[in-house]
Design a protein around this motif. Sequence first.
Motif, mmCIF file in Angstrom:
data_model
loop_
_atom_site.group_PDB
_atom_site.id
_atom_site.type_symbol
_atom_site.label_atom_id
_atom_site.label_comp_id
_atom_site.label_asym_id
_atom_site.label_seq_id
_atom_site.Cartn_x
_atom_site.Cartn_y
_atom_site.Cartn_z
ATOM 1 N N GLN A 34 30.234 55.148 42.328
ATOM 2 C CA GLN A 34 30.744 53.396 42.116
ATOM 3 C C GLN A 34 29.981 53.010 41.004
ATOM 4 O OE1 GLN A 34 32.763 52.366 43.979
ATOM 5 N NE2 GLN A 34 32.880 54.382 45.246
ATOM 6 N N VAL A 38 31.555 50.988 37.906
ATOM 7 C CA VAL A 38 31.276 49.806 37.299
ATOM 8 C C VAL A 38 30.794 49.746 36.056
ATOM 9 C CG1 VAL A 38 29.795 47.925 37.895
ATOM 10 C CG2 VAL A 38 31.121 48.893 39.983
ATOM 11 N N ASN A 41 33.730 50.099 33.585
ATOM 12 C CA ASN A 41 34.356 49.076 33.359
ATOM 13 C C ASN A 41 33.824 47.708 32.509
ATOM 14 O OD1 ASN A 41 36.672 49.585 35.068
ATOM 15 N ND2 ASN A 41 35.754 49.029 36.850
ATOM 16 N N LEU A 42 32.369 47.743 32.728
ATOM 17 C CA LEU A 42 31.700 46.938 31.881
ATOM 18 C C LEU A 42 31.572 47.285 30.548
ATOM 19 C CD1 LEU A 42 28.563 46.170 34.034
ATOM 20 C CD2 LEU A 42 30.432 44.596 33.475
ATOM 21 N N SER A 46 37.056 45.415 29.790
ATOM 22 C CA SER A 46 38.407 45.207 30.407
ATOM 23 C C SER A 46 38.448 44.070 31.400
ATOM 24 C CB SER A 46 39.258 46.459 31.131
ATOM 25 O OG SER A 46 38.438 46.895 32.028
ATOM 26 N N ILE A 47 39.605 43.330 31.653
ATOM 27 C CA ILE A 47 39.676 42.491 32.763
ATOM 28 C C ILE A 47 39.545 43.049 34.016
ATOM 29 C CG2 ILE A 47 40.963 40.476 33.619
ATOM 30 C CD1 ILE A 47 42.334 40.100 30.943
ATOM 31 N N TRP A 48 38.500 42.485 34.992
ATOM 32 C CA TRP A 48 38.534 42.945 36.261
ATOM 33 C C TRP A 48 39.622 42.789 37.117
ATOM 34 C CZ3 TRP A 48 33.335 44.597 38.508
ATOM 35 C CH2 TRP A 48 32.580 45.023 37.699
ATOM 36 N N GLU A 49 39.965 43.720 37.806
ATOM 37 C CA GLU A 49 41.215 43.343 38.819
ATOM 38 C C GLU A 49 40.411 43.468 40.309
ATOM 39 O OE1 GLU A 49 44.102 46.201 38.123
ATOM 40 O OE2 GLU A 49 44.590 45.448 35.958
ATOM 41 N N ASP A 52 38.560 46.860 41.027
ATOM 42 C CA ASP A 52 37.026 46.762 40.510
ATOM 43 C C ASP A 52 36.009 46.088 41.045
ATOM 44 O OD1 ASP A 52 38.417 48.015 38.412
ATOM 45 O OD2 ASP A 52 38.932 46.181 37.158
ATOM 46 N N TYR A 53 36.438 44.959 41.736
ATOM 47 C CA TYR A 53 35.625 44.078 42.619
ATOM 48 C C TYR A 53 35.269 44.770 43.963
ATOM 49 C CZ TYR A 53 35.973 40.094 39.449
ATOM 50 O OH TYR A 53 35.800 39.291 38.385
ATOM 51 N N CYS A 55 35.057 48.052 43.947
ATOM 52 C CA CYS A 55 34.049 49.126 43.506
ATOM 53 C C CYS A 55 32.612 48.381 43.467
ATOM 54 C CB CYS A 55 34.297 49.872 42.002
ATOM 55 S SG CYS A 55 35.736 50.795 42.295
ATOM 56 N N LEU A 56 32.580 47.059 42.818
ATOM 57 C CA LEU A 56 31.417 46.499 42.951
ATOM 58 C C LEU A 56 30.737 46.141 44.500
ATOM 59 C CD1 LEU A 56 29.070 45.253 40.876
ATOM 60 C CD2 LEU A 56 30.378 42.896 41.175
#
Length: 97
Positions: A34, A38, A41-42, A46-49, A52-53, A55-56
């Motif tokens: 995870q 994360v 993505n950082l 990119s814009i978080w979808e 992605d949240y 995964c956070l």
Amino acid sequence: MSGAEEHPSRLQPKMTRGGFRIQFVLWSIWTALQLVIVVGNLVLGSIWEFGDYLCLAALSLGLAFLGFLLYVRHHDGHFWEAEEAKRADWDRRGRAL
């Protein structure tokens, strides 16, 4: 209680040292994966979808459970050592027969 020593109760009575190790390894792998997602993505920016949240949230869950496992190890470690000493004593007595 005749002759029985009173000990504080165990936090996780059914967890053994082996069970702790398996859970710790699995949750460590989960948390590391995870974290890779994360951080990726950082870095990409990119814009978080929604995924992605998720995964956070999964990373937070993994960190919380690893913290709990370390707390269990700190609290119940002496019980595990006593069980291993008792098992070693039984093995030694069995070999002496």
